[in-house]
Design an enzyme around this catalytic site. Structure first.
Site, PDB file in Angstrom:
ATOM      1  N   CYS A 114       0.873  -1.188   0.000  1.00  0.00           N
ATOM      2  CA  CYS A 114       0.000   0.000   0.000  1.00  0.00           C
ATOM      3  C   CYS A 114       0.902   1.228   0.000  1.00  0.00           C
ATOM      4  CB  CYS A 114      -0.966  -0.025   1.179  1.00  0.00           C
ATOM      5  SG  CYS A 114      -0.184  -0.026   2.806  1.00  0.00           S
ATOM      6  N   ASN A 126       2.288   1.387   4.383  1.00  0.00           N
ATOM      7  CA  ASN A 126       2.600   0.110   5.052  1.00  0.00           C
ATOM      8  C   ASN A 126       2.303   0.165   6.555  1.00  0.00           C
ATOM      9  OD1 ASN A 126       5.523  -2.069   5.558  1.00  0.00           O
ATOM     10  ND2 ASN A 126       3.428  -2.641   5.120  1.00  0.00           N
ATOM     11  N   CYS A 156      -1.395   0.639   7.374  1.00  0.00           N
ATOM     12  CA  CYS A 156      -2.834   0.339   7.479  1.00  0.00           C
ATOM     13  C   CYS A 156      -3.206  -0.887   6.645  1.00  0.00           C
ATOM     14  CB  CYS A 156      -3.676   1.543   7.041  1.00  0.00           C
ATOM     15  SG  CYS A 156      -3.487   2.993   8.098  1.00  0.00           S
ATOM     16  N   ARG A 157      -3.343  -0.708   5.332  1.00  0.00           N
ATOM     17  CA  ARG A 157      -3.922  -1.771   4.495  1.00  0.00           C
ATOM     18  C   ARG A 157      -3.004  -2.964   4.307  1.00  0.00           C
ATOM     19  NH1 ARG A 157      -5.128   2.217  -0.313  1.00  0.00           N
ATOM     20  NH2 ARG A 157      -3.231   3.067   0.611  1.00  0.00           N
ATOM     21  N   SER A 158      -1.742  -2.728   3.918  1.00  0.00           N
ATOM     22  CA  SER A 158      -0.898  -3.896   3.597  1.00  0.00           C
ATOM     23  C   SER A 158      -0.512  -4.719   4.833  1.00  0.00           C
ATOM     24  CB  SER A 158       0.326  -3.509   2.759  1.00  0.00           C
ATOM     25  OG  SER A 158       1.160  -2.593   3.412  1.00  0.00           O
ATOM     26  N   ASP A 169      -8.104   3.911   0.809  1.00  0.00           N
ATOM     27  CA  ASP A 169      -7.168   4.412   1.818  1.00  0.00           C
ATOM     28  C   ASP A 169      -7.971   4.930   3.016  1.00  0.00           C
ATOM     29  OD1 ASP A 169      -5.394   5.865   3.336  1.00  0.00           O
ATOM     30  OD2 ASP A 169      -4.431   6.852   1.616  1.00  0.00           O
TER      31      ASP A 169
END
Ligand code: 4NP
Length: 162
Positions: free
Chosen positions: A9, A12, A14-16, A126
């Site tokens: 993401c 690195n 939150c999402r990934s 995001d």
């Protein structure tokens, strides 16, 4: 050789890391620890060395997933080191491929939501500047996408004769 997945993401944090830890959870449930390895990275340098965002860790924790790891930046060496690179959104996808001007590794780079079976969103939004519902949505999408991804890998990779 284990099959190696890299989730990417922007930050690195939150999402990934959520994708990495959700996938590790599913891999563990399936007893596939020796066959599938997961890591994550960000296209930016903004949060190098940081732990996952607290709001993201809360949303994951509410679903029984503990977020572990520290942020690092995606590098061109990752193209060789991983078998499949999963971008959370199209901007991440473009940033990743900007490090591969010859397009040698394009086939290794996919959008995470391409593996969703139940959700129709094409990107993992995001959540950074939004409220808690955005973080919950990330977890919902990633639970779906990670399950679909695992199914695909099991069909396409793990059943192949070694
Ligand atoms: P991520 O979320 O890409 O899912 O880790 C973000 C983290 C940090 C920022 C943006 C998105 N930021 O602008 O610092």
């Amino acid at each position: 050789m284990p099959y190696k997945l890299l989730f990417v993401c922007l930050g690195n944090i939150c999402r990934s890391p959520s994708a990495e830890n959700i996938m590790n959870h599913l891999v563990h449930q399936g007893g596939l620890e020796n066959q599938i390895l997961c890591d994550s990275a960000g296209t930016s340098s903004y949060h190098i060395g940081s732990a996952p965002d607290r709001r993201m860790a809360k949303a994951a924790g509410d679903r029984g997933i503990t977020l572990e790891g520290k942020a690092r930046q995606f590098t061109a060496e990752d193209f060789e080191a991983f078998d499949l690179i999963l971008a959370m959104d199209r901007d991440n996808y473009g940033q990743i491929l900007s490090l591969d001007p010859q397009r040698q590794y394009q086939d290794k780079v996919k959008l995470m939501c391409d593996f969703c079976r139940h959700h129709s969103l094409r990107e993992v939004p995001d959540p950074y500047y939004g409220g808690p519902e955005g973080f919950n949505q990330v977890i919902d999408l990633l639970l779906d996408a990670c399950a679909g991804l695992l199914e695909t890998i099991q069909q396409e990779q793990l059943e192949l004769p070694s």
